[in-house]
Write a protein that holds these residues in place. Structure first.
Motif, short mmCIF file in Angstrom:
data_model
loop_
_atom_site.label_atom_id
_atom_site.label_comp_id
_atom_site.label_asym_id
_atom_site.label_seq_id
_atom_site.Cartn_x
_atom_site.Cartn_y
_atom_site.Cartn_z
N LEU A 1 30.44 25.86 32.82
CA LEU A 1 30.70 27.31 32.43
C LEU A 1 31.69 27.34 31.61
O LEU A 1 31.75 28.48 30.32
N ARG A 2 32.76 26.58 31.48
CA ARG A 2 34.06 26.82 30.85
C ARG A 2 33.47 27.16 29.59
O ARG A 2 34.56 27.64 29.03
N ARG A 3 32.63 25.70 29.46
CA ARG A 3 33.01 24.88 28.33
C ARG A 3 32.19 26.08 27.86
O ARG A 3 31.90 26.27 26.13
N ALA A 4 30.79 26.14 28.30
CA ALA A 4 29.97 27.16 27.28
C ALA A 4 30.46 28.78 27.04
O ALA A 4 29.45 29.42 26.18
N THR A 5 31.49 29.06 28.02
CA THR A 5 31.52 30.65 27.43
C THR A 5 33.05 31.43 27.96
O THR A 5 33.20 31.78 26.85
N GLY A 6 33.91 29.52 27.51
CA GLY A 6 35.04 30.28 27.62
C GLY A 6 35.64 31.06 28.43
O GLY A 6 37.07 31.16 28.66
N ARG A 7 34.52 31.50 29.27
CA ARG A 7 35.46 31.99 30.73
C ARG A 7 35.33 31.16 32.32
O ARG A 7 34.03 30.48 32.17
N THR A 8 36.76 31.14 33.13
CA THR A 8 36.89 30.52 33.92
C THR A 8 34.81 30.85 35.25
O THR A 8 34.50 32.36 34.96
N CYS A 9 34.78 30.01 35.74
CA CYS A 9 33.53 30.77 36.85
C CYS A 9 34.26 31.77 37.34
O CYS A 9 33.11 32.26 37.81
N ASP A 10 35.21 32.07 38.16
CA ASP A 10 35.28 33.05 38.67
C ASP A 10 35.30 34.02 38.25
O ASP A 10 35.31 35.31 38.43
N ARG A 11 35.98 34.06 37.05
CA ARG A 11 36.04 35.44 35.79
C ARG A 11 34.28 35.95 36.04
O ARG A 11 34.20 36.79 36.05
N LEU A 12 33.62 35.00 35.38
CA LEU A 12 32.63 35.34 35.70
C LEU A 12 31.80 35.74 36.35
O LEU A 12 30.78 36.39 35.84
N LEU A 13 31.88 35.49 37.52
CA LEU A 13 31.26 35.78 38.66
C LEU A 13 31.18 36.76 38.74
O LEU A 13 30.75 38.06 39.33
N ARG A 14 32.97 37.39 38.96
CA ARG A 14 33.24 39.29 39.32
C ARG A 14 32.26 40.52 38.03
O ARG A 14 31.39 40.99 38.45
N GLU A 15 32.55 39.27 36.55
CA GLU A 15 32.15 40.42 35.35
C GLU A 15 29.54 40.50 35.20
O GLU A 15 29.59 41.19 35.35
N GLU A 16 29.67 39.42 35.99
CA GLU A 16 28.27 38.43 35.27
C GLU A 16 27.47 39.15 36.85
O GLU A 16 26.24 39.60 36.51
N LEU A 17 28.21 39.34 38.09
CA LEU A 17 26.94 39.28 39.70
C LEU A 17 27.36 39.72 40.06
O LEU A 17 27.36 41.38 40.37
N ALA A 18 29.02 39.90 40.42
CA ALA A 18 29.51 40.41 41.69
C ALA A 18 30.31 42.01 41.12
O ALA A 18 28.95 43.03 41.93
N GLU A 19 30.12 42.43 40.52
CA GLU A 19 30.47 43.65 39.94
C GLU A 19 29.20 44.40 39.99
O GLU A 19 28.97 45.76 40.30
N PRO A 20 27.91 44.04 38.76
CA PRO A 20 26.97 44.81 38.45
C PRO A 20 26.76 45.09 39.86
O PRO A 20 25.80 46.30 40.26
N LEU A 21 26.52 44.57 41.10
CA LEU A 21 25.78 44.17 42.48
C LEU A 21 26.84 45.19 43.46
O LEU A 21 26.27 45.98 44.15
N GLY A 22 28.43 45.44 42.82
CA GLY A 22 29.20 46.55 43.15
C GLY A 22 29.75 46.52 44.67
O GLY A 22 29.94 46.08 45.79
N VAL A 23 30.19 44.36 44.78
CA VAL A 23 30.84 43.63 45.73
C VAL A 23 31.88 42.58 44.69
O VAL A 23 31.87 41.55 45.07
N GLY A 24 32.06 42.89 43.92
CA GLY A 24 33.12 42.82 42.86
C GLY A 24 34.44 42.04 44.02
O GLY A 24 35.04 41.10 44.10
N ASP A 25 34.87 42.40 45.21
CA ASP A 25 35.32 41.91 46.20
C ASP A 25 35.42 41.01 47.64
O ASP A 25 35.68 40.68 48.44
N GLU A 26 34.50 41.02 47.32
CA GLU A 26 33.00 40.58 48.32
C GLU A 26 32.20 39.38 48.66
O GLU A 26 31.48 38.73 49.27
N LEU A 27 32.45 38.87 46.95
CA LEU A 27 31.43 37.67 46.43
C LEU A 27 32.76 36.67 45.35
O LEU A 27 32.51 36.98 44.01
N LEU A 28 32.50 35.62 45.94
CA LEU A 28 34.00 35.05 45.08
C LEU A 28 33.90 33.56 45.16
O LEU A 28 33.16 32.90 46.29
N PHE A 29 34.23 33.02 44.54
CA PHE A 29 34.34 31.32 44.35
C PHE A 29 36.10 31.35 45.27
O PHE A 29 35.66 29.45 45.47
#
Length: 379
Positions: A170-198
């Motif tokens: 994920l880091r190689r493909a996007t230039g972003r860390t997996c935790d940042r990707l999780l927050r920006e692409e999945l958790a925040e859109p679902l409204g659970v940015g501080d509750e779904l973490l690596f």
């Protein structure tokens, strides 16, 4: 226990009764349960203690180390990126991470990594937590390893390496860390940015439950020292409470694991159970949901020694005598008894997270209680 704010229905009351029982007799320390049906919350319950010494109760937003339940979160994140054309399941890992294409791995695909068929479950026998948590160093070591079996030939649980491989890819493909990707692409859109973490950022450490052993460490201690499980999970990095409570482990974003609330991961699976959309938020297309959750590899797992069917990051169905996942359902479970799943046939999602690591059993019991209360009897 959250009896005054949870839904008022038979499913909620059944779960509350079971949680009162298991916490009351000391079988569990702290537990959260959440379930959705047809796009609506039907269970939101919690009980017990997040930290016994501190006298801190388990709450609905307490973060819990749910171990490999996080593998399904990582698989969902990958599915979102596949849906957007950033990644492709059939692409070789080496397309994103050129150094990976060594030692006979040039044709290993992202889909094979997700389905645990890449043939790379191994860690160095002498691995320590410090070495495991050096994510770049561990990824470099894996890049130089040959597969232990023909990639694609069958499943073999990649307990830790699933996360190591995905974090680097994920880091190689996007230039972003997996935790940042999780927050920006999945958790925040679902409204659970501080509750779904690596991992647990420092600002959230006060919400993290302490992990306790309830017989899980002894179960792992009895695993044969020369067996296949120890190849994937050497003694020094067994998933036990002592590892979960290390400060360095808590702070390292390793997507073999997840730290979450039950309501957050149930919300994610509810979206998958409803074709990729929930509350007007479309995470991914129904086509990609199907591509991610259809069985791709079946057989006796080479590491776990049990029969299973793997999708692209999800276990599909359940062959246990008392199943957690129904036929056609999918999800992942974690060491010590946490689990999360979706049942798209009934637009149903369920999650259980807990901080006492025990032999699994409560997950199937509670999932069955909720399904019965809802009138979902097809197993």
């Amino acid at each position: 226990m959250g009896t005054d704010v949870g839904p008022d229905n038979p499913a909620q009351r059944r779960v509350e009764a079971v949680l009162a029982e298991v916490v009351g007799r000391g079988a569990e320390t702290g537990v959260q349960v959440a379930a959705w049906h047809d796009g609506e919350v039907v269970v939101d319950a919690w009980a017990g203690s997040a930290d016994v010494a501190e006298g801190r109760p388990m709450g609905p937003d307490t973060l819990v180390q749910a171990w490999s339940t996080g593998k399904g979160v990582a698989a969902t994140l990958v599915a979102v990126l596949v849906d957007r054309g950033v990644l492709a399941y059939e692409a070789p890992v080496a397309r994103y991470w050129p150094e990976f294409g060594a030692a006979g791995k040039e044709r290993v695909t992202l889909g094979q990594v997700l389905s645990h068929t890449a043939g790379l479950p191994q860690l160095p026998p002498e691995v320590t937590p410090e070495r495991l948590l050096d994510l770049r160093g561990s990824a470099d070591w894996l890049a130089g390893q040959p597969p232990r079996w023909e990639p694609g030939a069958g499943p073999g649980y990649h307990a830790w390496t699933y996360g190591l491989l995905l974090a680097e890819l994920l880091r190689r493909a996007t230039g972003r860390t997996c935790d940042r990707l999780l927050r920006e692409e999945l958790a925040e859109p679902l409204g659970v940015g501080d509750e779904l973490l690596f991992h647990v950022p420092d600002r959230l450490l006060g919400r993290l439950a302490t992990c306790y052993d309830g017989g899980w460490a002894d179960r792992l201690e009895r695993m044969p020292a020369d067996g296949p499980f120890t190849v994937a999970v050497p003694r020094g990095v067994r998933p036990v409470a002592a590892l979960a409570d290390r400060a360095d482990f808590r702070r390292t974003a390793l997507p073999a694991n997840g730290v979450m609330t039950a309501r957050a991961v149930a919300r994610m699976y509810a979206a998958l159970a409803c074709g990729g959309e929930l509350d007007g938020v479309r995470l991914l297309s129904a086509t990609t949901v199907t591509a991610a959750t259809t069985g791709r590899a079946s057989g006796v797992d080479r590491i776990l020694g049990v029969p299973l069917t793997m999708g692209r990051g999800f276990v599909v169905g359940d062959r246990a005598t008392v199943p957690v996942r129904p036929r056609g359902g999918f999800g992942t479970s974690g060491s010590g008894g946490s689990t999360a799943l979706a049942d798209p046939a009934h637009r149903f999602a369920f999650a259980l997270v807990k901080n006492r690591m025990t032999v699994p059993g409560l997950d199937a019991r509670l999932a069955g209680e909720v399904r019965t209360a809802l009138g979902i009897t097809d197993r």
